[in-house]
Write a protein that holds these residues in place. Structure first.
Motif: not given
Length: 405
Positions: A243-246, A259-269, A360-364, A366-374
């Motif tokens: 939800e709220n990710s693009t 291809t990039s995706s994620g919710t955006g709370e954290a990003k690879i710069t 990818a930036l995520h929790i736990a 794998t990025h499938l759990e919560r994906n901030y930026h992939w």
């Protein structure tokens, strides 16, 4: 020349108020269904001889339904399928087998339905039995078979005679590793001889190893038709989307798709590859000590942060990947505005060729759990050999040799 043409194909499952209305619908009379659920719609593509097509999509996307309509075991609601040449299909596990008949009897029955004469079948029977490798079970009822044994016989039957089109629907994932290798070897042999392959699988490595083109199904329609690596990247991004990710797809200067995706709370710069002198490099020598440097920025408070990366070869095969969860370097309670820099040092024990890095930036774990930026194909580099003996493959594993006479 087009071997298979699918035009505006669609499949709907309908519910009628009475059986009389259903019968009327069969004969083209006006009888509106009370409910109508479209599983597939507006599917169109052409396949040329010798192509290998992978079909991907999440559960319920309509992959198996599409293959059944192409194979002719399911009638479409709309659209057409035109096939030139003989088709062999391995669809649902044990599909078409009578559980009370033996494996040998089922082979006779199945190959007979495929249009082969008794003499042809009996000449092929020893090869079918040898390829299946189920021993005395070949003459026992199929109801006594394990799922893996059913797959062995089904594949041996479907490939007893080289077809123009071979359709495989996830069946090989049930078999053991040995039989998978054996089956893929036969598929490759058929491909070299001109057989066209359609395969449905959730295994990206099978798609990358066998296919030249991939279709991605989503909500009953084809959303991408292109090179396997690009389609797999988009498929992974869709799976990771929350939800709220693009999901963003853009064309790079070298012609590839990122291809990039994620919710955006954290990003690879920033991401770069550096040598021991901390200089950015694009060409790496075999075995050279290098550093993968990745910078990230926090845009919103993040309770937990893991960074992962994977190195892929030019075909998209994953060569090596890890993340800071496995390396016991998870970061906690990060605030908006914080910046992080990660450095992964390792020797480039890789074979010659071009490689890409996805991160990818995520929790736990794998990025499938919560994906901030992939970010797929975040970095490209090349491996060259300037000082080591010639070798082949994707890994540099120099041996110590002893020879005695």
């Amino acid at each position: 020349m087009t071997l298979l043409s699918v035009q505006n194909l669609g499949k709907a499952y309908r519910t009628y108020r009475s059986e009389w209305r259903r019968f009327a619908g069969w004969f083209g009379l006006p009888a509106r269904p009370s409910e109508e659920c479209w599983v597939l719609r507006h599917i169109s593509f052409d396949i040329r001889p010798g192509e290998a097509i992978g079909i991907m999509g999440q559960n319920g996307a309509g992959k198996s339904t599409l293959l059944k309509m192409i194979a002719g075991t399911l009638q479409p609601t709309e659209g057409t399928v035109h096939v030139k040449g003989r088709t062999a299909a391995i669809l649902e596990l044990g599909m078409g087998f009578n559980p009370e008949l033996t494996g040998r009897q089922n082979v006779l029955h199945s190959t007979g339905l495929m249009g082969y004469g008794h003499k042809q079948i009996m000449e092929a029977m020893p090869d079918i039995e040898a390829f299946a490798e189920i021993g005395e079970y070949f003459d026992q009822p199929v109801r006594t078979y394990s799922s893996g044994m059913q797959v062995r016989v089904a594949f041996a039957v479907a490939t007893a005679f080289r077809p123009e089109i071979l359709i495989v629907d996830e069946a090989l994932s049930v078999g053991d590793t040995y039989f998978q290798h054996k089956s893929f070897e036969r598929i490759r042999k058929f491909q070299k001889q001109g057989t066209t392959l359609l395969i449905v699988t959730h295994d990206p490595s099978s798609i990358l190893a066998l296919c030249t083109r991939t279709l991605l199904l989503e909500n009953g329609t084809v959303i991408k038709d292109g090179p396997p690596e690009e389609v797999i990247d988009l498929y992974n991004a869709i799976i990771a989307e929350k939800e709220n990710s693009t999901v963003e797809v853009r064309r790079l200067d070298n012609g590839s798709t990122q291809t990039s995706s994620g919710t955006g709370e954290a990003k690879i710069t920033e991401i770069s590859l550096r040598n021991i002198h901390n200089e950015p490099i694009e060409y790496v020598t075999v075995g050279e000590d290098i550093c993968l440097c990745i910078k990230a920025e926090i845009h919103q408070p993040v309770p937990e942060l893991v960074l992962g990366y994977v190195i892929k070869d030019r075909l998209g095969q994953q060569i090596y990947g890890t993340n800071t969860f496995y390396l016991n370097q998870t970061q906690y309670d990060l605030r908006a505005g914080e910046k992080l820099e990660y450095r992964f040092r390792f020797p480039a024990r890789l074979g010659l060729g071009s490689y890409s890095v996805s991160a990818a930036l995520h929790i736990a774990d794998t990025h499938l759990e919560r994906n901030y930026h992939w970010l797929d194909m975040a970095l490209m580099f090349n491996i060259v050999n300037t000082s080591h003996p010639t070798f082949v493959g994707v890994a540099w594993m120099p041996p110590h040799v002893e020879c005695r006479r």
